[in-house]
Scaffold this active site. Structure first.
Site, short mmCIF file in Angstrom:
data_model
loop_
_atom_site.label_atom_id
_atom_site.label_comp_id
_atom_site.label_asym_id
_atom_site.label_seq_id
_atom_site.Cartn_x
_atom_site.Cartn_y
_atom_site.Cartn_z
N GLY A 99 19.06 -6.97 37.81
CA GLY A 99 18.92 -8.08 36.87
C GLY A 99 20.23 -8.80 36.63
O GLY A 99 20.54 -9.21 35.51
N ASN A 117 19.60 -2.41 34.49
CA ASN A 117 19.60 -3.44 33.44
C ASN A 117 18.34 -4.31 33.42
O ASN A 117 17.87 -4.69 32.35
CB ASN A 117 20.83 -4.35 33.64
CG ASN A 117 20.70 -5.65 32.87
OD1 ASN A 117 20.84 -5.69 31.64
ND2 ASN A 117 20.38 -6.73 33.58
N TYR A 144 6.95 -2.23 24.84
CA TYR A 144 8.38 -2.32 25.15
C TYR A 144 9.11 -1.10 24.55
O TYR A 144 9.90 -0.45 25.22
CB TYR A 144 8.92 -3.62 24.57
CG TYR A 144 10.36 -3.93 24.84
CD1 TYR A 144 10.82 -4.23 26.12
CD2 TYR A 144 11.28 -3.98 23.79
CE1 TYR A 144 12.15 -4.56 26.35
CE2 TYR A 144 12.60 -4.32 24.00
CZ TYR A 144 13.04 -4.61 25.29
OH TYR A 144 14.36 -4.94 25.50
N ALA A 202 8.30 2.01 26.59
CA ALA A 202 8.98 2.06 27.89
C ALA A 202 10.47 2.36 27.71
O ALA A 202 11.04 3.19 28.42
CB ALA A 202 8.78 0.73 28.63
N LYS A 203 11.10 1.69 26.75
CA LYS A 203 12.53 1.91 26.53
C LYS A 203 12.79 3.30 25.98
O LYS A 203 13.78 3.94 26.31
CB LYS A 203 13.09 0.84 25.58
CG LYS A 203 13.12 -0.57 26.17
CD LYS A 203 14.08 -0.67 27.34
CE LYS A 203 14.35 -2.11 27.75
NZ LYS A 203 15.20 -2.19 28.96
N SER A 240 21.14 -11.74 37.58
CA SER A 240 21.09 -13.20 37.71
C SER A 240 21.46 -13.92 36.42
O SER A 240 21.86 -15.08 36.44
CB SER A 240 19.70 -13.64 38.16
OG SER A 240 18.74 -13.33 37.17
P1 NAP Z 1 17.03 -11.79 30.79
O1 NAP Z 1 18.07 -12.80 30.43
O2 NAP Z 1 15.60 -12.12 30.58
O3 NAP Z 1 17.24 -11.35 32.33
C1 NAP Z 1 16.38 -10.38 32.87
C2 NAP Z 1 16.87 -9.98 34.24
O4 NAP Z 1 15.94 -8.99 34.75
C3 NAP Z 1 16.89 -11.14 35.21
O5 NAP Z 1 17.99 -11.00 36.07
C4 NAP Z 1 15.58 -10.96 35.96
O6 NAP Z 1 15.60 -11.47 37.28
C5 NAP Z 1 15.47 -9.45 36.01
N1 NAP Z 1 14.10 -9.03 36.26
C6 NAP Z 1 13.01 -9.24 35.48
N2 NAP Z 1 11.91 -8.75 36.07
C7 NAP Z 1 12.32 -8.21 37.25
C8 NAP Z 1 11.66 -7.56 38.31
N3 NAP Z 1 10.32 -7.38 38.33
N4 NAP Z 1 12.39 -7.11 39.36
C9 NAP Z 1 13.71 -7.32 39.40
N5 NAP Z 1 14.41 -7.94 38.43
C10 NAP Z 1 13.71 -8.39 37.37
O7 NAP Z 1 17.28 -10.42 30.05
P2 NAP Z 1 18.51 -9.87 29.15
O8 NAP Z 1 18.31 -10.35 27.78
O9 NAP Z 1 19.81 -10.09 29.81
O10 NAP Z 1 18.13 -8.31 29.13
C11 NAP Z 1 18.69 -7.40 30.04
C12 NAP Z 1 18.30 -6.00 29.60
O11 NAP Z 1 18.69 -5.79 28.24
C13 NAP Z 1 16.79 -5.76 29.63
O12 NAP Z 1 16.53 -4.43 30.06
C14 NAP Z 1 16.36 -5.93 28.18
O13 NAP Z 1 15.21 -5.19 27.87
C15 NAP Z 1 17.59 -5.38 27.46
N6 NAP Z 1 17.74 -5.87 26.09
C16 NAP Z 1 17.95 -7.19 25.83
C17 NAP Z 1 18.11 -7.61 24.51
C18 NAP Z 1 18.34 -9.05 24.14
O14 NAP Z 1 18.44 -9.35 22.95
N7 NAP Z 1 18.48 -9.96 25.09
C19 NAP Z 1 18.05 -6.67 23.47
C20 NAP Z 1 17.83 -5.34 23.77
C21 NAP Z 1 17.69 -4.96 25.08
P3 NAP Z 1 15.08 -12.96 37.65
O15 NAP Z 1 16.27 -13.84 37.56
O16 NAP Z 1 14.56 -12.80 39.05
O17 NAP Z 1 14.00 -13.33 36.68
#
Ligand code: NAP
Length: 220
Positions: A7, A61, A126, A129-130, A9
């Site tokens: 992840g 991630n 969610y 899973a987490k 990107s």
């Molecule tokens: P994000 O901006 O939505 O980015 C998600 C990333 O995961 C993207 O690179 C996406 O790739 C990739 N992804 C999604 N589905 C996928 C799949 N089927 N196979 C491969 N890659 C996939 O997320 P983020 O906020 O940075 O979150 C990153 C991590 O932190 C996650 O595990 C999330 O649960 C956790 N988290 C986030 C927050 C928050 O507030 N943002 C809080 C707690 C935990 P594409 O570019 O191909 O879509």
């Protein structure tokens, strides 16, 4: 040193890849075409293509957070959440643990969430899973300790990424920030700093832990 960050990107993954690169790591960030965590065959193909390459750090991630009330959740929604956020990371771990055992500083960082510690309506799948990653972190930390591999889970709180903007309206974000003792969401770089600490040689004695990086949100 080599790190694999899923992840990468955008959001937390992109910031994590950057901090590892800034510290001299070669960082691999597979695109979804190269590694789709919702597809067992994609994961298997990726592992068999890369399992013989050296690896020092694996950051699980990539994740999704599709909101669903339990009574409305159909099988497809349930399965997708568990495939991407739990089964995919487990399969990647299984595939790359042999490489991490061979490293002098093998480190695993799973990205969890505050929603594993607490929850709210619509977050049940969610959270489950987490929370599953916590069990993996506990057991795996014991299983790989003999080879000096340290395993931890970073649990971010509200972080200013696309995922957060997708799941909360501007008014909701304002309200959330009022509930965070530090008064604001985290920047992805602030989560990445913690991931780097636990995913590099900086950490030498902490393993099996779930570390909340949430500006104090869950302490109230
Ligand atoms: P994000 O901006 O939505 O980015 C998600 C990333 O995961 C993207 O690179 C996406 O790739 C990739 N992804 C999604 N589905 C996928 C799949 N089927 N196979 C491969 N890659 C996939 O997320 P983020 O906020 O940075 O979150 C990153 C991590 O932190 C996650 O595990 C999330 O649960 C956790 N988290 C986030 C927050 C928050 O507030 N943002 C809080 C707690 C935990 P594409 O570019 O191909 O879509």
């Amino acid at each position: 040193m080599r790190a694999l960050v899923t992840g990468g990107s955008r959001g937390i993954g992109r910031a994590t890849a950057k901090i590892f690169r800034d510290n001299g790591y070669e960082v691999i960030t597979p695109t979804r075409n190269e590694l789709d965590l919702s597809s067992k065959s994609s994961i298997e193909a990726y592992i068999s293509a890369h399992k013989d390459e050296p690896l020092d750090t694996l950051v699980n991630n990539a994740g999704i957070n599709d909101l669903a009330f339990i009574e409305d959740a159909n099988d497809a929604v349930i399965e997708r959440m568990f495939e991407v956020d739990l089964m995919g990371p487990i399969r990647l771990l299984r595939g790359f643990i042999p490489s991490l055992r061979k490293s002098d500083i093998g480190r695993i960082v799973n990205i969890g969430s505050i929603w594993a510690a607490v929850s709210k309506p619509g977050r049940g799948l969610y959270s489950a899973a987490k929370r599953g990653l916590h069990g993996i972190t506990n057991a795996l930390a014991c299983e790989v300790a003999e080879d000096g591999v340290l395993v931890n889970t970073i649990c971010p709180g509200f972080t200013a990424t696309e995922l957060t903007i997708q799941n909360n309206t501007p008014a909701e974000i304002k309200e959330l920030e009022r509930l965070i003792p530090l008064g604001r969401m985290a920047d992805p770089e602030e989560i990445a700093k913690a991931v780097y600490y636990f995913g590099s040689k900086e950490n030498t004695y902490i393993t099996g832990q779930k570390i909340l990086v949430d500006g104090g949100y869950t302490i109230k």
